[in-house]
Scaffold this active site. Structure first.
Site, PDB file in Angstrom:
ATOM      1  N   HIS A  62      28.241  15.566  49.037  1.00  8.40           N
ATOM      2  CA  HIS A  62      28.438  15.079  47.611  1.00  8.40           C
ATOM      3  C   HIS A  62      27.896  13.659  47.591  1.00  8.40           C
ATOM      4  O   HIS A  62      27.453  13.022  47.155  1.00  8.40           O
ATOM      5  CB  HIS A  62      29.361  15.646  47.132  1.00  8.40           C
ATOM      6  N   LEU A  98      34.944  18.002  46.666  1.00  8.16           N
ATOM      7  CA  LEU A  98      33.989  17.011  47.086  1.00  8.16           C
ATOM      8  C   LEU A  98      33.968  16.803  48.663  1.00  8.16           C
ATOM      9  O   LEU A  98      34.964  16.808  49.152  1.00  8.16           O
ATOM     10  CB  LEU A  98      33.838  15.740  46.460  1.00  8.16           C
TER      11      LEU A  98
END
Ligand code: PAF
Length: 274
Positions: free
Chosen positions: A28, A24
């Site tokens: 995100h 991530l």
């Protein structure tokens, strides 16, 4: 996950959903934050989906950083974000295969043409995750603009009651679109990669006065002078059909799409043109 979702539904809680393959980054997190602003809870799935990789090496080398991902999500919320990280067996049992989809031809353009079976894999996993998470809203980044359009089509074709929301591309300060694959770039390729967005921005300006063909030729020329980046495609397409533009119309909207190899890392990006 199903028990938890049943509980949320019984308590009338709105469920937001951010499907990811992990590793991530801030892009995100911006999806998760948007989800939290519109729902009571947000489920983030972390699953490197084997059926959407046309390249085995890419699947093997795809970064897997679950502990760091969970830590990062905790910086956004410690009680409203639920991480769902299933195993391949949870999702596929012992039948790791895609369903075959037709998305009104959207699946045949660009990524579909260059990555065999990719959108069958994406359709299969997203449909499965929607069945498990039963979200009210699902959030996808516009970096994968074609994927976003395909998921909107998936929801329409299968009457899945979820609102699919596209979110703007998150970029590093130097303009490179955020991607989990960026962490795999060598230093020299990372330094070269912002060229992609620079070219997209200039292409946008040129498209104001020049034909799509002329802009494409110009872009190809620029990449020929760039030894560290290899252009796979640059396509100006109709935003709705994703078909390459033949003749510009003021009644339509267009986007430029690009795929580039930086060493053996494949990067994609796109920009709205009008
Ligand atoms: O965009 C991605 O990260 C993946 O394609 C998705 C939507 C999580 C499906 O595996």
């Amino acid at each position: 996950m199903s028990h938890l979702i049943d509980e949320f539904k019984a308590n009338n809680k709105a469920v937001g959903f951010v499907p990811t393959m992990g590793a991530l980054h801030n892009g995100h997190l911006s999806l998760v934050e948007k989800g939290l602003s519109e729902n009571d809870v947000v489920v983030v799935s972390i699953f490197v989906n084997p059926t959407q990789f046309d390249n085995k090496e890419d699947l093997i080398k795809y970064p897997r950083t679950l502990d760091a991902d969970v830590k990062l999500l905790k910086t956004v919320s410690t009680d409203k974000v639920i991480v769902y990280a299933p195993s391949v067996e949870d999702i596929y049992n012992d039948d790791v295969q895609s369903q075959s989809f037709k998305f009104d031809g959207l699946e045949n353009e660009m990524e579909g043409a260059f990555r065999d079976g990719h959108f069958d894999g994406v359709g299969t996993i997203v449909k499965r995750l929607f069945e498990i998470v039963i979200p009210n809203r699902a959030y996808f980044g516009e970096k994968d603009f074609q994927q976003l359009q395909i998921i909107k089509k998936l929801v329409e074709l299968y009457h899945i009651p979820v609102k699919v929301i596209g979110c703007p591309i998150h970029r590093a300060k130097d303009g490179l679109a955020m991607s989990s694959r960026n962490t795999r770039l060598s230093e020299e390729h990372r330094n070269a990669a912002p060229f992609i967005y620079k070219i997209l921005k200039t292409a946008k300006t040129k498209f104001g006065t020049k034909s799509a063909k002329k802009v494409k030729e110009w872009v190809e020329k620029q990449f020929n002078k760039q030894p560290l980046l290899e252009l796979e495609y640059f396509i100006i397409a109709d935003t709705k059909t994703l078909k390459p533009v033949k003749r510009k119309s003021t009644k339509k909207t267009y986007r430029a799409f690009i795929a580039v190899y930086a060493g053996d890392i494949r990067l994609i990006d796109n920009i709205a043109l009008n």
